[in-house]
Enzyme design. Structure first.
Site, PDB file in Angstrom:
ATOM      1  N   HIS A  35      24.935  31.222  49.067  1.00 33.37           N
ATOM      2  CA  HIS A  35      25.855  32.349  48.925  1.00 33.37           C
ATOM      3  C   HIS A  35      25.108  33.660  48.645  1.00 33.37           C
ATOM      4  O   HIS A  35      25.192  34.213  47.550  1.00 33.37           O
ATOM      5  CB  HIS A  35      26.866  32.032  47.814  1.00 33.37           C
ATOM      6  N   CYS A  46      32.077  39.702  46.850  1.00 30.15           N
ATOM      7  CA  CYS A  46      31.681  38.612  47.745  1.00 30.15           C
ATOM      8  C   CYS A  46      32.354  38.713  49.107  1.00 30.15           C
ATOM      9  O   CYS A  46      32.057  37.930  50.013  1.00 30.15           O
ATOM     10  CB  CYS A  46      31.983  37.271  47.093  1.00 30.15           C
TER      11      CYS A  46
END
Lengths: 419, 419
Positions: free
Chosen positions: B365, B104
């Site tokens: 996200h 991420c």
């Protein structure tokens, strides 16, 4: 760009392993069922730690790390390899680590980022590369590796996408320049002959003669389904599906001193030419235009020409690619690569030795490691560390050419022997 | 490090899309079966081209590009996204492009490499990030995303590996500091409230109230199988599975001039603190120790302290993570994150607004884009471009904290409003 000089202090490669290597655990191996081949974590750790110990370099001095890997997520269910690099030695924990990916040029990108880090002000940087890909069948693996192409558009060319893409290149190239299958076969013969002298090579124990390499046979079959390209790619034309890792330490002049080393211990990285073509456009296939562009940038920035190069590692993902590389790098004119190979000029004892350790065909091709391995090999040749495949006089200028996909991401790097 | 100053000229985000967004093509959407959601290539191209057009920046001036992406190989069968970046605009062809990956934090790594490139001597560099992940079921997607953890060791914690790992953190954190479920619920309420003001947010049309966020219910269920951690993670505690892309242009002082811009158009990147923990060692889970380490490096290099920060984008992959981030970044003492959230201090009108566009929970996200999106959002707040969610007085110091895996790769970046 920054005028800071950048040096490759050296590095290490693990054994490159896969089918055809006597140490690879596989059906008939005496240890089959008793132990397993090393995984991605072990290989990375081994290359990193051997680099530190072989060079006598203090891991605490490392300020950054980069690791090239293509598809660890697919073969090993493991991404986030920067954290694996940080976990490879206790001294690396909490240092900045980054995984780079550009298909088969992933390792070259790790090196390029490491060079940038030095130019930006770091003094000691680690660059590594790793791939494990022998744990799936060739057919499944070929699908994974097809992610290096424009999958949506190119996957369907064949179950073995990349062999077919380079079968296509071989056809275009041979037709454009009238190159014979035997001329191309010289690349495979040289690759295996060199690998036979290299204890770390995947194909160290397999022989290849020109008769076998020059035409399809029962022991050297074609395998593509694509009827147009099938006859252009035999088993001997392919690089290997290998597991392996490589690591190297890149330093500034201050970094050399900090590690207690001098320029004589290192080779200088003069310049990197890095070009990236569009994933969406194939263009003329008779030459490696992106490689040519990267080579031009590299030579201009390094202030050298093709004639100055005394040893090279080039991306022979297939036999034809090595010939196309000779041409794109300026070792010969377009269409003359086959004649250059047949002349023996690129053998270990030739005028411009290429892929002395066996290249991707003989040494093997653990995809993410390859770009780093090429640099380590040039360093080893320049410092006289290549044992049975050492060139006789130490080269003063070397070159690597690392390619991702079908001439899409290319990094050409020039090195000067500082010692 | 090099004393060259580095600026973020600005950038653009695409619409972040996924289930729950009215524009996402899905069963009940009127266009279902007629058109498809944008793919990874379209999203990347859109973010890049909007960046050029919005900033009035000449794509020819770009010298390098970096693209953050986590698992394009899995969701989209496409690796080698550097070549996709080169294909995003004709002027980018043959320029050096690199894909970075750190789970991420992949986008944050793209920015960090871009900053290094400027410090190394480049003047204009492109940093982008992209992810598509809504094209698989949540369960399959969770398996793909588990490649950000140490898969071999951690995958089995639950079918939903990351929610379980952060359920574990929530349990440890709540028990260590006596934090209530309602205090944590404030993070979700703020995230959705902010997203409701942001037209590009995945959750722009979904409401969240404190009652719902403070306990499991039919409309806000728990979903883990792991009995020990199941009660600690509800749907409202999770960031979104989104598709999206972001891009930004990073420049030197010369690059600003070359693009016809001045410092007043940009924000300065003061420093990046980048720390990478070992993939193999979890340590104490009551704090984000790697984030703390990265923040310390960033503050020291930038010459600022936590008190100077006037706006921040932090990595709220789960609600508890935002509280842990407040603490690791020094916005409050360990264990006081819940009280800080409940006090309203991190709302848009609070003392230290955090995740004003909705964060990973509200804005969404798309993994590889997130680190770049955070930087673009800080730039937009500092330049008064946030419309309905604009803070009232333009901040002079901003911060981003981008995290990969469970506190494994962390980049904390400090920005100063140059205008």
């Amino acid at each position: 760009m920054s005028s800071r000089r950048v040096f490759l202090l050296g590095g290490a490669n693990t054994q490159f392993l896969g089918k055809g290597n006597p140490d690879y655990i596989w059906k008939n191996h005496p240890d089959f069922g008793k132990r397993e081949n090393p995984g991605i974590e072990e290989l990375l750790r081994a290359a990193v730690n051997e680099t530190f110990s072989k060079l006598g370099a203090d891991p605490e001095a490392v300020e950054r790390g980069y690791v090239g890997n293509f598809v660890g997520e697919l073969f090993c269910q493991q991404g986030h390899l920067g954290a694996a690099l940080a976990g490879s030695h206790p001294a690396l924990v909490n240092k900045p680590m980054t995984r780079t990916e550009g298909a088969c040029a992933s390792g070259g990108l790790a090196l390029a980022c490491a060079v940038d880090a030095i130019k930006a002000g770091c003094d000691v940087v680690l660059a590594a590369g790793v791939e494990v890909q022998t744990n799936e069948s060739a057919r499944v693996g070929a699908d994974y590796l097809a992610r290096a192409s424009h999958y949506r558009r190119q996957r369907s060319i064949d179950d073995f996408t990349f062999p077919a893409l380079f079968g296509r290149r071989t056809k275009v190239y041979r037709e454009a320049f009238g190159v014979s299958e035997e001329e191309i076969g010289h690349v495979a013969v040289k690759a295996y002959a060199n690998a036979n002298k290299n204890p770390l090579a995947h194909m160290r124990a397999r022989r290849m003669d020109l008769d076998t390499a020059s035409g399809a046979s029962e022991k050297n079959p074609t395998f593509l389904q694509n009827a147009e390209f099938a006859s252009y790619i035999k088993m001997s034309d392919c690089s290997q599906v290998s597991d392996g890792a490589s690591a190297a330490i890149i330093v500034s002049a201050d970094g050399l001193r900090r590690l207690g080393k001098s320029e004589a211990d290192a080779i200088e990285i003069l310049a990197i030419g890095h070009s990236t073509a569009s994933l969406y456009d194939d263009g003329d296939l008779s030459q490696l235009w992106t490689t040519r562009d990267a080579a031009g940038k590299c030579y201009a920035a390094a202030g050298i020409g093709a004639r100055d190069v005394q040893v090279a590692e080039v991306h022979d993902c297939f036999t034809v690619t090595e010939l196309l590389m000779y041409e794109a790098l300026g070792f010969c004119e377009p269409g003359q690569g086959g004649k250059l190979a047949a002349s023996g000029a690129t053998r270990i004892d030739g005028r411009i030795p290429v892929n002395t350790g066996g290249g991707l065909i003989g040494f093997g091709h653990p995809v993410g490691a390859t770009g780093v391995k090429q640099a380590v090999e040039i360093w080893r040749q320049m410092k006289g560390k290549c044992g049975d495949y050492q060139v006789t006089s130490l080269p003063s200028v070397g070159l690597t050419a690392n390619m991702g996909g079908d001439d899409r991401t290319v990094l050409v790097t020039a090195y000067r022997n500082a010692g």
